[in-house]
Motif scaffolding. Structure first.
Motif, PDB file in Angstrom:
ATOM      1  N   VAL A  22       0.841  -1.198   0.000  1.00  0.00           N
ATOM      2  CA  VAL A  22       0.000   0.000   0.000  1.00  0.00           C
ATOM      3  C   VAL A  22       0.876   1.248   0.000  1.00  0.00           C
ATOM      4  CG1 VAL A  22      -0.320   0.037   2.535  1.00  0.00           C
ATOM      5  CG2 VAL A  22      -1.967   1.172   1.089  1.00  0.00           C
ATOM      6  N   GLY A  23       2.051   1.156   0.633  1.00  0.00           N
ATOM      7  CA  GLY A  23       2.999   2.274   0.626  1.00  0.00           C
ATOM      8  C   GLY A  23       3.646   2.359  -0.749  1.00  0.00           C
TER       9      GLY A  23
ATOM     10  N   LEU B 223      -4.611  -5.526   3.102  1.00  0.00           N
ATOM     11  CA  LEU B 223      -3.648  -5.780   4.186  1.00  0.00           C
ATOM     12  C   LEU B 223      -3.987  -5.028   5.477  1.00  0.00           C
ATOM     13  CD1 LEU B 223      -2.427  -2.921   3.712  1.00  0.00           C
ATOM     14  CD2 LEU B 223      -0.569  -4.015   2.518  1.00  0.00           C
TER      15      LEU B 223
ATOM     16  N   THR C  79      -2.304  -5.924   9.180  1.00  0.00           N
ATOM     17  CA  THR C  79      -1.306  -4.963   9.683  1.00  0.00           C
ATOM     18  C   THR C  79      -1.736  -4.420  11.049  1.00  0.00           C
ATOM     19  OG1 THR C  79      -0.780  -4.407   7.400  1.00  0.00           O
ATOM     20  CG2 THR C  79       0.001  -2.878   9.066  1.00  0.00           C
TER      21      THR C  79
ATOM     22  N   GLY D 151      -2.158   9.368  12.191  1.00  0.00           N
ATOM     23  CA  GLY D 151      -2.632   8.933  10.860  1.00  0.00           C
ATOM     24  C   GLY D 151      -3.808   7.980  11.014  1.00  0.00           C
TER      25      GLY D 151
ATOM     26  N   ARG E 170      -6.830   3.980   6.890  1.00  0.00           N
ATOM     27  CA  ARG E 170      -7.371   2.606   6.920  1.00  0.00           C
ATOM     28  C   ARG E 170      -6.794   1.809   8.090  1.00  0.00           C
ATOM     29  NH1 ARG E 170      -6.713   3.358   0.816  1.00  0.00           N
ATOM     30  NH2 ARG E 170      -4.565   3.589   1.471  1.00  0.00           N
ATOM     31  N   ILE E 171      -5.457   1.771   8.200  1.00  0.00           N
ATOM     32  CA  ILE E 171      -4.838   0.940   9.242  1.00  0.00           C
ATOM     33  C   ILE E 171      -5.021   1.584  10.615  1.00  0.00           C
ATOM     34  CG2 ILE E 171      -2.666  -0.083  10.055  1.00  0.00           C
ATOM     35  CD1 ILE E 171      -1.864  -0.209   7.010  1.00  0.00           C
TER      36      ILE E 171
ATOM     37  N   ARG F 172      -3.934  14.760   8.811  1.00  0.00           N
ATOM     38  CA  ARG F 172      -3.820  16.035   8.079  1.00  0.00           C
ATOM     39  C   ARG F 172      -5.062  16.881   8.296  1.00  0.00           C
ATOM     40  NH1 ARG F 172      -1.205  15.068   2.310  1.00  0.00           N
ATOM     41  NH2 ARG F 172      -3.086  13.852   1.946  1.00  0.00           N
TER      42      ARG F 172
ATOM     43  N   HIS G  47       0.881   5.573  11.783  1.00  0.00           N
ATOM     44  CA  HIS G  47       0.229   4.965  10.609  1.00  0.00           C
ATOM     45  C   HIS G  47       0.129   5.928   9.439  1.00  0.00           C
ATOM     46  CE1 HIS G  47      -0.491   1.485  13.007  1.00  0.00           C
ATOM     47  NE2 HIS G  47      -0.900   2.272  13.978  1.00  0.00           N
ATOM     48  N   VAL G  48       1.106   6.852   9.336  1.00  0.00           N
ATOM     49  CA  VAL G  48       1.129   7.773   8.199  1.00  0.00           C
ATOM     50  C   VAL G  48       1.991   7.180   7.085  1.00  0.00           C
ATOM     51  CG1 VAL G  48       0.742   9.933   9.472  1.00  0.00           C
ATOM     52  CG2 VAL G  48       3.062   8.999   9.312  1.00  0.00           C
TER      53      VAL G  48
ATOM     54  N   GLU H  85       6.671  15.326   4.036  1.00  0.00           N
ATOM     55  CA  GLU H  85       6.147  15.944   5.271  1.00  0.00           C
ATOM     56  C   GLU H  85       6.294  15.023   6.480  1.00  0.00           C
ATOM     57  OE1 GLU H  85       3.806  15.782   2.472  1.00  0.00           O
ATOM     58  OE2 GLU H  85       4.963  17.536   1.866  1.00  0.00           O
TER      59      GLU H  85
ATOM     60  N   THR I 156       4.600   0.778  12.719  1.00  0.00           N
ATOM     61  CA  THR I 156       4.426  -0.221  11.649  1.00  0.00           C
ATOM     62  C   THR I 156       4.193   0.507  10.318  1.00  0.00           C
ATOM     63  OG1 THR I 156       2.040  -0.397  12.063  1.00  0.00           O
ATOM     64  CG2 THR I 156       3.445  -2.002  13.178  1.00  0.00           C
ATOM     65  N   ALA I 157       4.598   1.799  10.253  1.00  0.00           N
ATOM     66  CA  ALA I 157       4.358   2.581   9.024  1.00  0.00           C
ATOM     67  C   ALA I 157       5.588   2.496   8.108  1.00  0.00           C
ATOM     68  CB  ALA I 157       4.001   4.009   9.394  1.00  0.00           C
ATOM     69  N   ARG I 158       6.523   3.418   8.274  1.00  0.00           N
ATOM     70  CA  ARG I 158       7.795   3.371   7.561  1.00  0.00           C
ATOM     71  C   ARG I 158       8.878   3.870   8.503  1.00  0.00           C
ATOM     72  NH1 ARG I 158       5.772   0.378   4.549  1.00  0.00           N
ATOM     73  NH2 ARG I 158       5.489   0.490   2.295  1.00  0.00           N
TER      74      ARG I 158
ATOM     75  N   ALA J 160       4.482  -6.801   9.088  1.00  0.00           N
ATOM     76  CA  ALA J 160       3.120  -6.541   9.599  1.00  0.00           C
ATOM     77  C   ALA J 160       2.018  -7.081   8.678  1.00  0.00           C
ATOM     78  CB  ALA J 160       2.925  -5.053   9.851  1.00  0.00           C
ATOM     79  N   SER J 161       2.271  -7.153   7.379  1.00  0.00           N
ATOM     80  CA  SER J 161       1.232  -7.677   6.468  1.00  0.00           C
ATOM     81  C   SER J 161       1.433  -9.166   6.177  1.00  0.00           C
ATOM     82  CB  SER J 161       1.238  -6.900   5.150  1.00  0.00           C
ATOM     83  OG  SER J 161       2.405  -7.214   4.406  1.00  0.00           O
TER      84      SER J 161
HETATM   85  P1  NAP Z   1      -4.035   5.539   4.502  1.00  0.00           P
HETATM   86  O1  NAP Z   1      -5.398   4.944   4.562  1.00  0.00           O
HETATM   87  O2  NAP Z   1      -3.692   6.469   3.383  1.00  0.00           O
HETATM   88  O3  NAP Z   1      -3.778   6.275   5.913  1.00  0.00           O
HETATM   89  C1  NAP Z   1      -2.746   7.168   6.133  1.00  0.00           C
HETATM   90  C2  NAP Z   1      -3.294   8.314   6.982  1.00  0.00           C
HETATM   91  O4  NAP Z   1      -2.211   9.196   7.293  1.00  0.00           O
HETATM   92  C3  NAP Z   1      -4.344   9.148   6.229  1.00  0.00           C
HETATM   93  O5  NAP Z   1      -5.413   9.488   7.092  1.00  0.00           O
HETATM   94  C4  NAP Z   1      -3.548  10.366   5.797  1.00  0.00           C
HETATM   95  O6  NAP Z   1      -4.327  11.539   5.588  1.00  0.00           O
HETATM   96  C5  NAP Z   1      -2.641  10.534   6.996  1.00  0.00           C
HETATM   97  N1  NAP Z   1      -1.518  11.429   6.703  1.00  0.00           N
HETATM   98  C6  NAP Z   1      -0.820  11.563   5.545  1.00  0.00           C
HETATM   99  N2  NAP Z   1       0.131  12.501   5.686  1.00  0.00           N
HETATM  100  C7  NAP Z   1       0.028  12.966   6.951  1.00  0.00           C
HETATM  101  C8  NAP Z   1       0.722  13.959   7.681  1.00  0.00           C
HETATM  102  N3  NAP Z   1       1.709  14.658   7.119  1.00  0.00           N
HETATM  103  N4  NAP Z   1       0.361  14.181   8.958  1.00  0.00           N
HETATM  104  C9  NAP Z   1      -0.656  13.500   9.532  1.00  0.00           C
HETATM  105  N5  NAP Z   1      -1.361  12.551   8.879  1.00  0.00           N
HETATM  106  C10 NAP Z   1      -1.021  12.283   7.606  1.00  0.00           C
HETATM  107  O7  NAP Z   1      -2.937   4.415   4.468  1.00  0.00           O
HETATM  108  P2  NAP Z   1      -2.978   2.962   5.192  1.00  0.00           P
HETATM  109  O8  NAP Z   1      -3.516   1.951   4.265  1.00  0.00           O
HETATM  110  O9  NAP Z   1      -3.581   3.129   6.535  1.00  0.00           O
HETATM  111  O10 NAP Z   1      -1.399   2.699   5.325  1.00  0.00           O
HETATM  112  C11 NAP Z   1      -0.580   3.571   6.072  1.00  0.00           C
HETATM  113  C12 NAP Z   1       0.891   3.268   5.857  1.00  0.00           C
HETATM  114  O11 NAP Z   1       1.234   2.081   6.563  1.00  0.00           O
HETATM  115  C13 NAP Z   1       1.297   2.963   4.404  1.00  0.00           C
HETATM  116  O12 NAP Z   1       1.553   4.140   3.684  1.00  0.00           O
HETATM  117  C14 NAP Z   1       2.535   2.100   4.561  1.00  0.00           C
HETATM  118  O13 NAP Z   1       3.694   2.888   4.485  1.00  0.00           O
HETATM  119  C15 NAP Z   1       2.397   1.516   5.959  1.00  0.00           C
HETATM  120  N6  NAP Z   1       2.227   0.042   5.950  1.00  0.00           N
HETATM  121  C16 NAP Z   1       3.190  -0.729   6.498  1.00  0.00           C
HETATM  122  C17 NAP Z   1       3.036  -2.109   6.529  1.00  0.00           C
HETATM  123  C18 NAP Z   1       4.092  -2.989   7.132  1.00  0.00           C
HETATM  124  O14 NAP Z   1       4.287  -4.090   6.627  1.00  0.00           O
HETATM  125  N7  NAP Z   1       4.747  -2.588   8.203  1.00  0.00           N
HETATM  126  C19 NAP Z   1       1.899  -2.697   5.986  1.00  0.00           C
HETATM  127  C20 NAP Z   1       0.925  -1.871   5.427  1.00  0.00           C
HETATM  128  C21 NAP Z   1       1.107  -0.489   5.417  1.00  0.00           C
HETATM  129  P3  NAP Z   1      -4.879  11.845   4.089  1.00  0.00           P
HETATM  130  O15 NAP Z   1      -5.922  10.793   3.815  1.00  0.00           O
HETATM  131  O16 NAP Z   1      -5.423  13.219   4.211  1.00  0.00           O
HETATM  132  O17 NAP Z   1      -3.712  11.729   3.169  1.00  0.00           O
END
Ligand code: NAP
Length: 327
Positions: free
Chosen positions: A75-76, A99, A103, A152, A155-156, A176, A207-208, A213, A235-237, A287-288
């Motif tokens: 997803v990242g 995922l 996650t 953040g 979804r996660i 945001r 979870h961002v 930024e 578990t983000a990056r 995590a996934s």
């Molecule tokens: P998502 O639904 O896009 O959720 C990310 C959230 O963070 C959104 O609400 C987003 O707001 C917010 N955000 C973005 N930039 C921000 C900022 N500067 N300050 C505050 N909040 C901010 O993504 P997701 O599916 O939950 O996944 C999140 C991240 O988890 C992925 O991008 C990935 O890097 C990581 N991940 C890691 C694993 C692992 O194996 N460890 C597995 C899956 C995912 P907006 O909607 O306004 O952009």
């Protein structure tokens, strides 16, 4: 027409590509191809099913003029220069949703393991150090009733919040922008600016996505604002956290501990100072990693690739509209 897959992935993904009639070349190594190897391997391919270990930027794209679609099995997408892809008419796809729950489960595995020192205590048993029931042995932190700070609430983040209700936690979040009222009410989550979230939370979970930024969003200043004895879970990056600042905060025991599925750098060398800090659990970006979820990710990544190559809107693309508006 040839497509490449940059590592062995669950069989379902390969089947989808083969059934669509593509010649599928799978990178044979257990380690990712280097940049040069990737370019050589992808020469002449129309599509690439990539992983987060492959950096796809302008230089790589310019070496691969036949490439029309990059489908990331993640997803990242911080490994892909989406703007450079759009500028060259290359469609970029990702695998959200499939995922999310897995996650979130793993995030909770880290929260509970760090709070209750599970890895440390289990390691002591393996070393033959379990002598008796100790009134002062392995005392941890309570999760039930604590304040959970979610950075953040996407979804996660939301899936993590849903699980927190069973622990009777107070949930605060930052994002945001505020989430719609229905979501805040459903999750009983209160919006706070990041600085306030840090001072109020017993457990902070990230979870961002990684963007310019959010790079080092949690640095020395932010760690200093956290409650003494708080937990940090990532578990983000990895690069969302300033690793050196985290090492300092853990060494000083200002934080109770950290649970990190992602690190900067990644992979983390075995002699890295982070691994010598008290109460840190580091896992290798898993995590996934459940059987079902990885199969779904592979399937969706392959479906994205096939649809985009056929000129049909893929299930989950980042730039389909932009590319078609340009074209
Ligand atoms: P998502 O639904 O896009 O959720 C990310 C959230 O963070 C959104 O609400 C987003 O707001 C917010 N955000 C973005 N930039 C921000 C900022 N500067 N300050 C505050 N909040 C901010 O993504 P997701 O599916 O939950 O996944 C999140 C991240 O988890 C992925 O991008 C990935 O890097 C990581 N991940 C890691 C694993 C692992 O194996 N460890 C597995 C899956 C995912 P907006 O909607 O306004 O952009």
């Amino acid at each position: 027409m040839r497509v490449i897959v940059t590592r062995q992935i669950p069989e379902r993904g390969i089947e989808v590509l083969q059934q669509a009639g593509y010649e599928v070349s799978i990178w044979p190594g257990t380690l990712p191809p280097t940049r040069e190897e990737l370019v050589e391997f992808a020469k002449g391919a129309v599509g690439a099913l990539t992983l987060l270990t492959e950096r796809i930027d302008a230089e790589v794209l310019d070496s691969l003029p036949s490439l029309k679609v990059v489908s990331n099995m993640a997803v990242g997408f911080d490994n892909i220069d989406v703007e450079a892809c759009t500028a060259r008419g290359v469609i970029v796809c990702i695998t959200p949703d499939v995922l999310t729950e897995t996650t979130a489960d793993f995030t909770w595995a880290l929260i509970l393991s760090v709070a209750r020192r599970v890895c440390e205590a289990a390691a002591a048993v393996h070393k033959g150090q379990w002598r008796t029931w100790e009134p002062l042995g392995f005392l941890g932190r309570d999760v039930a009733g604590a304040t959970l700070g979610i950075v953040g609430l996407g979804r996660i983040g939301q899936a993590v919040a849903r699980r927190a209700s069973g622990f009777g936690m107070r949930i605060v979040y930052t994002d945001r922008a505020r989430q719609p009222r229905e979501i805040e009410e459903q999750l009983r989550a209160t919006f706070l600016p990041l600085d306030e979230l840090l001072t109020e939370s017993d457990i902070v979970t990230l979870h961002v996505p990684l963007t310019p930024e959010t790079r080092k969003l949690i640095g020395a200043r932010e760690l200093a604002r956290m409650k003494p004895g708080a937990l940090l879970i990532n578990t983000a990056r990895g690069a969302v956290v300033d690793t050196d600042a985290l090492v300092a905060a853990l060494r000083d025991r200002r934080l109770w501990g950290a649970g990190l599925d992602v690190t900067d750098p990644e992979p983390l060398p075995a002699d890295h100072p982070l691994l010598r800090c008290p109460n840190v659990i580091v896992t290798p970006h898993i995590a996934s990693a459940s059987e079902v979820t990885r199969a779904r990710m592979a399937e969706l990544a392959a479906q994205n690739l096939v649809a985009a190559l056929r000129g049909e809107r893929p299930p989950r693309s980042l730039n389909w509209d932009e590319v078609h508006r340009k074209g």
